[in-house]
Every structure is written in structure tokens, then in C-alpha cells.
Write an enzyme that holds these catalytic residues in place. Sequence first.
Site, PDB file in Angstrom:
ATOM      1  CB  SER A 168      -0.901  -0.009   1.242  1.00 46.92           C
ATOM      2  OG  SER A 168      -1.303   1.305   1.566  1.00 46.92           O
ATOM      3  CD  GLN A 170      -4.334   5.527   0.913  1.00 51.55           C
ATOM      4  OE1 GLN A 170      -4.843   5.044   1.931  1.00 51.55           O
ATOM      5  NE2 GLN A 170      -5.055   6.055  -0.063  1.00 51.55           N
ATOM      6  CG  ASP A 320      -7.433   3.500  -6.829  1.00 51.56           C
ATOM      7  OD1 ASP A 320      -7.745   2.768  -5.877  1.00 51.56           O
ATOM      8  OD2 ASP A 320      -6.705   4.510  -6.691  1.00 51.56           O
ATOM      9  NE  ARG A 351     -13.481   1.776  -4.854  1.00 50.10           N
ATOM     10  CZ  ARG A 351     -12.504   2.669  -4.942  1.00 50.10           C
ATOM     11  NH1 ARG A 351     -11.286   2.281  -5.285  1.00 50.10           N
ATOM     12  NH2 ARG A 351     -12.750   3.949  -4.698  1.00 50.10           N
TER      13      ARG A 351
END
Length: 433
Positions: A168, A170, A320, A351
Site C-alpha cells: 500500500s 498510503q 483503483d 468494492r
Amino acid sequence: MDKIIYPLNRLKGEIAVPGDKSISHRAVMFGAIAEGDTHITGFLDSADCLSTISCFEKMGIRFEKDLSQKSVIVHGQGLHGLKKPAEILYTGNSGTTTRLISGILAGQNFASVLDGDASIRKRPMRRIMEPLQRMGAAIVSAHGNDCAPLHISPAALHAIAYASPVSSAQVKSCILLAGLYADGRTSVTEKALSRNHTELMLSGFGAQVSSQKTAPGWTASILPASRLNACAVRVPGDISSAAYFIAAALIVPGSEVLIGNVGINPTRSGILKAARDMGAQIEVLNSRTEGGEPACDLLVRASSLHGITIAGDLIPTLIDELPVLAVLAAYADGTTIIRDAAELRVKESDRIASTTQALRQMGVRVTPTEDGMIIEGGAPVHGALVDSCMDHRIAMSMAVCGLAADGETTIRDAECVDISYPSFFSDLSSLTR
Ligand code: S3P
């Protein structure tokens, strides 16, 4: 707001997508803690990036914004120049703001509180709290559930070598930013390489940061810094926004669309590989470097597609784009299998659940799995009322799905596109005239 999408005969023309969200966030954050003025051009003025600006405004950073020109000047105050905020730092819907800013706040000599909307309050923060706490940071979750609100208090930070359980950007970026304030070399190892905008841009701001392939995966390292130097940041167009027009042009018969100035950093451009593997005709034109990032124009033509397996190290490079790739899979012949993408469960919505539900409403045969989905493509897709689940990427993916479906599609709560792409629907109409 409900948005009605009508099927199209074809998509034709040229479009320039807005600036990259990940890069825009980083330019604001790094500009704020640099010394001098950072001039950002091509800035994405979406709700998420404005949340980042607003957090730094609350810490005394001044911005000159000319959003109609996509230009922002950040008057940086240096690594130790932020002021204690008088109120909660509200990060809205933005996971990037919440996680990256935590790394900066952990190194400040004042206390702060971070909070966001209902979606942010559900997203996992243990993944940043744990490494930050190992560095000595004082960060706690107010409700004891490892989610926002987060309380951060001053503490001395120590360098760590962290093996991240998730690939990740982030998490990696949060730790690298805290590493600027630590007492030695901080490193983060991830199994598959996630987007590397932080490494590239921090290096442009003068930080000593490096990244290399290692036996367990990829390791990014940073040295503590005494200062960062402001610089100009030219933000290329966002490939995650371009993805909707790539997909639309591929599935609407007879389409041909030129998408100008798209960032194609290899850690982001997995959609090009996956779509081409499905049979997509996508030409990369005018390859160049835009603000230290690879960029190009993309020419996309309607193509007949077939199912593939999307898995492994490719996943972080298109994470994404998986909802819109699932839409492509619905229009492709055969079966598409998406695996190794459990991270989808902890995005703005779950998602895997939201994509599955929306596609099923449109007649697509899709089976959710723990870490992905299986899509049986090639059957007729019909318009329906679909729930965006307040997730911008689901709203845009399903709008694209509706363009090639039989009958009208209504996207519920379609205004959530403002999170990353406020002009999405008007840009889409510009290609249908
Ligand atoms: C982002 C990283 C990705 C991505 C998100 C933006 C970033 O999240 O899904 O939209 O700017 O660093 P993870 O790092 O959690 O995979």
C-alpha cells in the site's frame, strides 16, 4: 443526485483528464513542510485534494489558489513550521489525506485530531498506527476500533525497518514521511511495488530517499531531513480518471478517443497491460516526462475483448481501476478472474461487494470471492438503477457500463464523482456530441 446514462452509438474526440489525485495530494503536503513556495500546476481541484489543503490551512499554511487555472502556490513553512490546529483536521472521504498526514503529524511537537466522513471512519488505520507506534509515535484511535478519529500527540520518533503486510502506497508514504522526523534510516518493504509518487517527489524536494528491489519485494528507505526545498510540481493527468474513457472507448462500438497528457508511471499503468491482454487497441503516443513522472497521450479504439486473469504483482498497479476493469470484463467474451485484490474490500466502499451488486443489477453474471471476483462476460448487459454506494469509482465505472448497455441506466448518488473527478459527466458528454 441520480444521473441517467443513455446508451451511445459511439464516442469520438479528444479529452484531457484532470490532474493526478495522488500527485496533487503529495504536492500540497510536501509543499507545506518544505521551505519556500511550491508552485503546483495541473492541480486536481476535487473534494479529496481540497480536504488536504484545508487540513494544512488549519495548521497555518497559506495557499494561493487559482483553481480555474489548476494552479496552487503553497507557502511552505518547513518541517517544523506547522502550527497547532485549533480544530479537528477533517479529511472528508480521503484515505490518502488521512494516512499520509498521520506520518507528518506524528513528527510534530503539537497534538492533533484527525477525523473524516462515515466511510473514513470505517477504513482500517491499524496499518499505519502499528508502524507509527513502533517508531515511538503516540497515535490512538479515539473509539478503540483502529479507525478514525485518530489522536496524535508529540513523541520522539525512531527509525524502523518495516515489513508491510500490505502493498500500500498510503502505508509506505506514511512511514516515509514519519521517517523524515526520525533518528536514522527508516525503511519499508512491501511484497509488490505500490505507486511510488512519494519516493519520486520527496527526492525532488531534496529528501534522501531510495527504492530498490530486495529479496522479499521492494524496499523504500529515507534518511531524516533537516529541510525540504520547495519546487515546482507539474501534475500529469490522472490515469485512474483516464481509465473511464479508455474503457468507454473500448466497449462502445465505432469509438475512437484521444486522451491527452496521461501519467503512465509503471506503478500506476497496470490498466494498460490488463486491457491490452484483453485485446484492447491502445496506442501510446508522445511519451515524455511531465514533472518527473512519465506521461503520454493515449489513442483508444473500440476493440473486441476477451476474458483474462488479473492477479499478483499487477494488482497494486491497477487497484483503483478494478471496478472499471470488471465492466470491461462484462463486455468481453469468456471469463475474467480477478484475484489477490482483497484490498478492494477496504476502499471507499467494499468494492468487491459494490461492483458485484451494481453489475448484477445490469444483468452481468459475476461471483464475488474473498479477494476478487469472477465475471462471465459476453452476455447482454441491460440498463438498471444502480447504487454507487457513495463511491466515486463505482459511480464512474457503472456510468461507463451504461454507455454500451441496452436501455437507460440510473446512477444513484452520482455526485460522489466530485471526490476525484468533478467534471466527469460534462467531459463524458463532450465526447458524445
Ligand atoms: C493512493 C494509494 C492507493 C489508492 C488510493 C490512492 C495514494 O491506496 O487506492 O486511491 O495516493 O497513495 P493504497 O495505498 O491503500 O493501496
